[in-house]
Structure formats: C-alpha cells, structure tokens
Design a protein around this motif. Structure first.
Motif, mmCIF file in Angstrom:
data_model
loop_
_atom_site.group_PDB
_atom_site.id
_atom_site.type_symbol
_atom_site.label_atom_id
_atom_site.label_comp_id
_atom_site.label_asym_id
_atom_site.label_seq_id
_atom_site.Cartn_x
_atom_site.Cartn_y
_atom_site.Cartn_z
ATOM 1 N N TRP A 147 0.819 -1.210 0.000
ATOM 2 C CA TRP A 147 0.000 0.000 0.000
ATOM 3 C C TRP A 147 0.861 1.271 0.000
ATOM 4 N N ALA A 148 2.126 1.149 -0.325
ATOM 5 C CA ALA A 148 3.008 2.316 -0.301
ATOM 6 C C ALA A 148 2.682 3.312 -1.402
ATOM 7 N N GLY A 149 1.902 2.900 -2.396
ATOM 8 C CA GLY A 149 1.515 3.826 -3.454
ATOM 9 C C GLY A 149 2.698 4.264 -4.286
ATOM 10 N N THR A 150 3.501 3.335 -4.735
ATOM 11 C CA THR A 150 4.700 3.716 -5.472
ATOM 12 C C THR A 150 4.999 2.687 -6.540
ATOM 13 N N GLY A 151 6.199 2.767 -7.111
ATOM 14 C CA GLY A 151 6.618 1.833 -8.138
ATOM 15 C C GLY A 151 8.129 1.769 -8.128
ATOM 16 N N VAL A 152 8.694 0.860 -8.903
ATOM 17 C CA VAL A 152 10.137 0.697 -9.003
ATOM 18 C C VAL A 152 10.583 1.123 -10.393
ATOM 19 N N LEU A 153 11.525 2.053 -10.457
ATOM 20 C CA LEU A 153 12.039 2.525 -11.728
ATOM 21 C C LEU A 153 13.269 1.710 -12.112
ATOM 22 N N TRP A 154 13.296 1.276 -13.382
ATOM 23 C CA TRP A 154 14.408 0.488 -13.917
ATOM 24 C C TRP A 154 15.076 1.247 -15.056
ATOM 25 N N THR A 155 16.393 1.164 -15.119
ATOM 26 C CA THR A 155 17.133 1.726 -16.237
ATOM 27 C C THR A 155 17.994 0.629 -16.845
ATOM 28 N N VAL A 156 18.271 0.732 -18.123
ATOM 29 C CA VAL A 156 19.075 -0.271 -18.816
ATOM 30 C C VAL A 156 20.383 0.373 -19.251
ATOM 31 N N SER A 157 21.493 -0.161 -18.748
ATOM 32 C CA SER A 157 22.810 0.327 -19.152
ATOM 33 C C SER A 157 23.703 -0.867 -19.437
ATOM 34 N N GLY A 158 24.420 -0.812 -20.533
ATOM 35 C CA GLY A 158 25.268 -1.936 -20.916
ATOM 36 C C GLY A 158 24.496 -3.205 -21.167
ATOM 37 N N GLY A 159 23.219 -3.060 -21.547
ATOM 38 C CA GLY A 159 22.388 -4.219 -21.824
ATOM 39 C C GLY A 159 21.857 -4.914 -20.590
ATOM 40 N N VAL A 160 22.050 -4.314 -19.401
ATOM 41 C CA VAL A 160 21.599 -4.939 -18.158
ATOM 42 C C VAL A 160 20.657 -3.997 -17.420
ATOM 43 N N PRO A 161 19.429 -4.431 -17.106
ATOM 44 C CA PRO A 161 18.531 -3.591 -16.319
ATOM 45 C C PRO A 161 19.005 -3.456 -14.875
ATOM 46 N N HIS A 162 18.902 -2.261 -14.339
ATOM 47 C CA HIS A 162 19.257 -1.998 -12.949
ATOM 48 C C HIS A 162 18.106 -1.243 -12.296
ATOM 49 N N SER A 163 17.805 -1.588 -11.058
ATOM 50 C CA SER A 163 16.784 -0.867 -10.314
ATOM 51 C C SER A 163 17.351 0.457 -9.818
ATOM 52 N N VAL A 164 16.709 1.566 -10.198
ATOM 53 C CA VAL A 164 17.117 2.884 -9.716
ATOM 54 C C VAL A 164 16.582 3.111 -8.303
ATOM 55 N N GLY A 165 15.449 2.491 -8.007
ATOM 56 C CA GLY A 165 14.852 2.620 -6.677
ATOM 57 C C GLY A 165 13.372 2.889 -6.758
ATOM 58 N N LEU A 166 12.765 3.071 -5.592
ATOM 59 C CA LEU A 166 11.352 3.429 -5.539
ATOM 60 C C LEU A 166 11.159 4.825 -6.107
ATOM 61 N N LEU A 167 9.924 5.160 -6.432
ATOM 62 C CA LEU A 167 9.657 6.384 -7.173
ATOM 63 C C LEU A 167 10.287 7.623 -6.558
ATOM 64 N N GLY A 168 10.149 7.808 -5.256
ATOM 65 C CA GLY A 168 10.708 8.997 -4.635
ATOM 66 C C GLY A 168 12.215 9.073 -4.778
ATOM 67 N N GLU A 169 12.883 7.926 -4.553
ATOM 68 C CA GLU A 169 14.334 7.875 -4.697
ATOM 69 C C GLU A 169 14.745 8.093 -6.147
ATOM 70 N N ALA A 170 13.975 7.505 -7.064
ATOM 71 C CA ALA A 170 14.283 7.617 -8.486
ATOM 72 C C ALA A 170 14.154 9.061 -8.967
ATOM 73 N N MET A 171 13.172 9.782 -8.443
ATOM 74 C CA MET A 171 13.001 11.181 -8.825
ATOM 75 C C MET A 171 14.207 12.003 -8.392
ATOM 76 N N ALA A 172 14.732 11.698 -7.212
ATOM 77 C CA ALA A 172 15.893 12.426 -6.709
ATOM 78 C C ALA A 172 17.137 12.102 -7.520
ATOM 79 N N ALA A 173 17.217 10.856 -8.014
ATOM 80 C CA ALA A 173 18.405 10.439 -8.763
ATOM 81 C C ALA A 173 18.436 11.010 -10.173
ATOM 82 N N GLU A 174 17.275 11.359 -10.725
ATOM 83 C CA GLU A 174 17.151 11.881 -12.083
ATOM 84 C C GLU A 174 17.931 11.033 -13.092
ATOM 85 N N PRO A 175 17.557 9.765 -13.252
ATOM 86 C CA PRO A 175 18.272 8.899 -14.193
ATOM 87 C C PRO A 175 18.099 9.363 -15.631
ATOM 88 N N THR A 176 19.086 9.071 -16.457
ATOM 89 C CA THR A 176 19.017 9.424 -17.873
ATOM 90 C C THR A 176 19.017 8.145 -18.700
#
Length: 286
Positions: free
Chosen positions: A25-54
């Motif tokens: 019930w946290a009301g969030t999601g997990v953001l994933w980014t793909v680098s070097g052909g490997v998906p990596h978890s950036v973190g939960l939505l709040g953390e991902a927003m702070a990280a500003e992945p490209t």
C-alpha cells in the motif's frame, strides 16, 4: 534486521506478513534503467526522482487492488492516484509502465474503469499481465482480456522489443496449483520456447509475470509450479531480469562477475504511525 526476519518483531506488533502488507500500500513503483544491456533498479519512485536517471528507463507498478477498502488501505484508488501523481512529477518520464498484476481486487468493470482512468493520467503506454484478482470474473479472465489482451496469445501472454531489450509478459494465474502456486502450462511454455528461438544469446531479456517464477516460499504460494521450465529456456541469455508482483517485495538473484555490485544489505526502517517503510540497499562493492 533480526536474524529471523520480521517474525522477531511480533512483540512490537509487526510480523513479517504485516510488513509486506504495508509495502503493497506504499503507493509507489520501481524505476528500472538499462545500461550496458543490463537492467538496474534505480529505486522506488521517490528515490528515483531524486536520482534523475538518464537514458532508457521503464517503471514497474503492481498490486493496485482497486476496489479494496479494508483496514490495510481503505481507499486503494487514492493510493494509486498518489503513485500516479509521483509519475507525473518525474522530470524525465519513463518509456512505459509495466504493471505486474492485480490491477483490481474483484475483477469488476467499475474497478477496471477506475484504474484505467487514473493510469491514463500518466500519458504513458501501459503493459499489463493479470494477477489472480484480475481473473475472478464469471468467465475467468474475459474481463481482463477484453481490455488488455489485444494482440496477446492464450490467456494474455505476449512479447515486445524496445531499445534492444526483449520484454516477455507471462500469465501464471489461470490454473493455480495446490497452495496457490502459479502455473504457466504446456501451451504457454511452447510459445515461450518459440518466441526465444530467433534471439541471440546477447539479447537482454526482461520477463514479467504476477506470481514469482522461482519458488520463494511454497507454503504461501510464492512461486510457479512449472516456473523452472521457463527459467531453463532463458539460461543461455547473458542478461535476464524477472519481475513479479504478488509477494509485495523486491527479490533479486544475480549471477556472474558482477555479483558483488548487486549483493549487499537491505534495511527496512519502520516507526509506528508512519505510512512508509524506508528500504535502503547498500551494495558490497560500488
């Protein structure tokens, strides 16, 4: 964390299952980014927003349970709106959202309607697989397939390619086995084998289903009866990421020389009265 997990917290009024219920019930999601052909978890939505992945990113959401109104979350729709609000506020939007099941709680038309309306506010393409709660209408999943099954096979399985990654949506909630274990079935496994035949070993693969493919905890139905048959078909690929919902937590299994960059310590901070569980991952090697 106590050596026996959350069970040691029962004296403080929080056991392991209750902690997982809080997570869903946290009301969030997990953001994933793909680098070097490997998906990596950036973190939960709040953390991902702070990280500003490209670069290429996609978002995983799950277990919205629209229609649920009990004590754990008396307004699941408001919780989803909160999550979608975070998506809309992201400075760089993900390419799409993968939803790993249990969109609704009782497979009712109004529940699907409400979910569609809120998810539509993201302006992003959605890729769904059903959860068992999306499959309990009188016609055993027809309501889900009528909305989200266009172009899919069987009970709703399909694949697509994006940014060089092959995504595979599997359905393991149609014929649940003893204890609630998921099941893929011979027809879907044959389709998966055929789907993978034309792919080179270096193709990054992302598989998503509602119930975990690996058996994490059989007694609670946290696994898929024939899931290892699917995983064996994926063994030859160098990068395979398997996403799921259902168990309301993130579990990761990594092999090869990059293991120490992904192994680490996960701590969960809980304070009575707070609405969030703070999940902090510390890798062994940066």
């Amino acid at each position: 964390m106590a050596k026996n997990g959350f069970d040691d917290d029962q004296e403080q009024g929080l056991n392991r299952r209750q902690a997982l219920e809080c997570m869903v019930w946290a009301g969030t999601g997990v953001l994933w980014t793909v680098s070097g052909g490997v998906p990596h978890s950036v973190g939960l939505l709040g953390e991902a927003m702070a990280a500003e992945p490209t670069g290429f990113t996609f978002l995983q959401m799950s277990d919205s349970h629209i229609g649920f109104d009990k004590k754990a979350n008396p307004d699941a729709l408001a919780t989803l709106r909160e999550a979608v609000g975070k998506v809309k506020a992201m400075p760089t939007k993900p390419a799409f959202i993968i939803h790993t099941g249990d969109i609704t709680h009782l497979s009712k038309p109004a529940e699907f309607d409400n979910a569609d309306k809120v998810f539509g506010e993201t302006g992003l393409q959605m890729h769904y697989v059903p959860g068992e709660h999306d499959n309990i209408d009188e016609e055993r999943g027809k309501a889900y397939l009528d909305r989200y099954g266009k172009g899919s096979k069987g009970a709703g399985w399909y694949s697509f390619d994006d940014h060089g990654v092959h995504f595979i949506g599997l359905v393991n909630v149609v014929d649940l086995k003893a204890g609630g274990l998921g099941n893929l079935g011979a027809e879907q496994l044959a389709w998966l084998e055929a789907d993978l035949k034309g792919k080179s070993d270096s193709t990054p693969i992302v598989v998503f289903a509602h119930i975990p493919l690996q058996v994490i905890y059989k007694e609670w139905g946290w696994g898929t009866d024939d899931g290892m048959q699917a995983l064996n078909l994926l063994k030859r690929f160098g990068s395979v990421t398997v996403l799921n919902g259902h168990i309301h937590q993130l579990a990761q299994k990594v092999e090869d020389s990059k293991l120490r960059t992904l192994l680490g310590v996960a701590s969960i901070n809980f304070k009575p009265g707070d609405q969030r569980l703070a999940i902090i991952d510390t890798p062994l090697q940066g």
